[in-house]
Structure formats: structure tokens, C-alpha cells
Design a protein around this motif. Structure first.
Motif, mmCIF file in Angstrom:
data_model
loop_
_atom_site.group_PDB
_atom_site.id
_atom_site.type_symbol
_atom_site.label_atom_id
_atom_site.label_comp_id
_atom_site.label_asym_id
_atom_site.label_seq_id
_atom_site.Cartn_x
_atom_site.Cartn_y
_atom_site.Cartn_z
ATOM 1 N N LEU A 129 48.044 83.156 5.444
ATOM 2 C CA LEU A 129 49.452 83.472 5.699
ATOM 3 C C LEU A 129 49.809 83.177 7.155
ATOM 4 C CD1 LEU A 129 52.169 84.722 4.859
ATOM 5 C CD2 LEU A 129 51.203 86.978 5.388
ATOM 6 N N LYS A 130 48.973 83.617 8.065
ATOM 7 C CA LYS A 130 49.223 83.395 9.496
ATOM 8 C C LYS A 130 49.256 81.907 9.822
ATOM 9 C CE LYS A 130 47.346 84.546 14.065
ATOM 10 N NZ LYS A 130 46.245 85.256 14.790
ATOM 11 N N GLU A 131 48.304 81.150 9.262
ATOM 12 C CA GLU A 131 48.231 79.708 9.534
ATOM 13 C C GLU A 131 49.453 78.984 8.970
ATOM 14 O OE1 GLU A 131 46.836 76.060 10.922
ATOM 15 O OE2 GLU A 131 46.022 78.059 11.375
ATOM 16 N N ALA A 132 49.835 79.337 7.746
ATOM 17 C CA ALA A 132 50.995 78.677 7.123
ATOM 18 C C ALA A 132 52.272 78.954 7.908
ATOM 19 C CB ALA A 132 51.143 79.141 5.688
ATOM 20 N N VAL A 133 52.450 80.175 8.331
ATOM 21 C CA VAL A 133 53.650 80.547 9.098
ATOM 22 C C VAL A 133 53.666 79.831 10.440
ATOM 23 C CG1 VAL A 133 54.756 82.469 10.311
ATOM 24 C CG2 VAL A 133 54.025 82.749 7.929
ATOM 25 N N SER A 134 52.503 79.706 11.076
ATOM 26 C CA SER A 134 52.443 79.052 12.387
ATOM 27 C C SER A 134 52.833 77.582 12.296
ATOM 28 C CB SER A 134 51.033 79.172 12.984
ATOM 29 O OG SER A 134 50.119 78.304 12.337
ATOM 30 N N ARG A 135 52.756 77.028 11.074
ATOM 31 C CA ARG A 135 53.106 75.631 10.868
ATOM 32 C C ARG A 135 54.461 75.492 10.178
ATOM 33 N NH1 ARG A 135 46.914 73.679 9.633
ATOM 34 N NH2 ARG A 135 47.859 71.766 8.879
ATOM 35 N N GLN A 136 55.248 76.548 10.286
ATOM 36 C CA GLN A 136 56.662 76.542 9.907
ATOM 37 C C GLN A 136 56.916 76.444 8.409
ATOM 38 O OE1 GLN A 136 58.673 77.352 12.473
ATOM 39 N NE2 GLN A 136 56.728 77.360 13.563
#
Length: 212
Positions: free
Chosen positions: A17-24
Motif C-alpha cells: 500500500l505504501k509503495e503504490a501510494v508513493s508512486r501516485q
């Protein structure tokens, strides 16, 4: 992309979740306990039960991709609960004509020698056997699929909190061993490899693995 992430509050799911959000990316987190995740402008949160196929099918409508980090660890019947759930996830993805299904796998089904899997070795920990067997059965189910665009990413033998280094190797069906003699990957680099695969598909209808 607009992503459905099942199991977004778990050990691996929360880092995905954190990685996906960081990539918009826009993410809808499907979890059994929605109070564990805070909604934001990029994150919607919905309670779900993967054992309820009609509900799951309705909820998974309209996404660009479905990622599942669903786990049966907390259930008394780990294998039965997980396999039942992953069957429903696969069927719901097919029912909704999902463009892609990405699945968090396990290291237990990776090969250490021809015909020898990690979990078949003497001394494989009993504490991990049920979850490893569930993931192995999930891989068998996915390999029977011809219409659903699926990918499974298996971690190395050890996955634990660490650093997002972007310095890792990818493999197929064999366990990766690092120069230090260990088979390991940080959960942060695992998540990085998974979202890389989401954005730049290279393993359609395949299982692959990541390690140092």
C-alpha cells in the motif's frame, strides 16, 4: 492506476500500500478490519470478506488491477481458509474481467534442486508449513487459468523489514541465494518489485521471485 489491494493491513500488504501510494496510484484497501487503515485522498478503505464471493465480485468491479496479499495465518484452518479465499479472489477477478491479478506467493514452493521444493526439505519449520502449503496450492490453481492474466511474486526464504534498496535480483522458479549464503529480501524491496511488475508487466501467466 486504480488498484484493488486485498489484505492491505497485513505485514506485506501494508508495505505494498505504501509503495503504490508513493508512486501516485489510487488504491482501494480491502480488509477485514477497516479501522486499521486511514483513508486519504489516494486511499479508500472497504471492509470485505473474501469468503463471500458475491460481495467480493461486486466490490472488485472497475479496477485496473487487483493485488492480493490475503493470508490465512490468523485462522485455525490456515490451508482450508486460504485456499477457499484465493479461489474466490480468482473467481471474482474473472467475474469482473479484471485486467490483471497479482498474487503474493510464498518461498516454500520454490525449487532448491530439480524436483525438490523448499518446503519439502528436512527441517522446514512446522510453523510455516500450513501457509506454505496454501501458497503452493494457490500457484497450482493459477497455473490452471488461461483467461485470467495472473502473476505470482514469491519472496526469498526470509522476508523481513529492512531498506528499500532497489538492489535485488529477479528469478523464476528457483530459490535465490545471495553472496552471503542467505536467501532473503526486505519487505520494502519485495513491494518495489511487485509494483514494478504492476507498472511494467514482464511475468504474465507466471510465477517469479525476488531476492538479493
Amino acid at each position: 492506476m486504480n488498484i484493488a489491494l486485498i489484505g492491505a493491513s497485513g505485514f506485506i500488504g501494508s508495505v505494498l500500500l505504501k509503495e503504490a501510494v508513493s508512486r501516485q496510484h489510487q488504491v482501494t484497501a480491502f480488509v477485514s478490519h477497516p479501522e486499521k487503515i486511514s483513508a486519504t485522498i489516494q486511499v479508500a478503505v472497504q471492509a470485505t470478506d473474501v469468503q463471500n464471493l458475491p460481495q467480493l465480485t461486486e466490490q472488485l468491479q472497475g479496477f485496473d488491477a487487483v493485488i492480493t496479499a490475503f493470508s490465512g495465518h490468523a485462522n485455525e484452518d490456515v490451508v482450508g481458509y486460504y485456499v477457499s479465499g484465493i479461489k474466490n479472489i480468482i473467481q471474482a477477478a474473472k467475474n469482473t474481467n479484471a485486467m490483471r491479478l497479482l498474487v503474493v506467493g510464498g518461498a516454500g514452493s520454490l525449487e532448491v534442486a530439480p524436483g525438490m521444493q523448499v518446503m519439502d526439505q528436512p527441517g522446514f519449520p512446522d510453523a510455516y508449513r500450513a501457509s506454505a502449503e496454501g501458497a503452493r496450492q494457490a500457484l497450482s490453481l493459477l497455473r490452471e487459468e488461461t483467461s485470467l492474466n495472473w502473476t505470482m511474486l514469491c519472496p526469498s526464504g526470509m522476508i523481513e523489514p529492512g531498506q528499500r534498496t532497489n538492489q535485488f535480483r529477479l528469478g523464476k522458479d528457483q530459490l535465490l541465494i545471495a553472496s552471503d549464503g542467505k536467501s532473503h529480501i526486505s519487505v520494502e524491496d519485495y513491494a518495489l518489485a511487485m509494483i514494478n511488475e504492476l507498472e511494467q508487466p514482464a511475468h504474465a501467466y507466471q510465477r517469479f521471485t525476488v531476492g538479493y
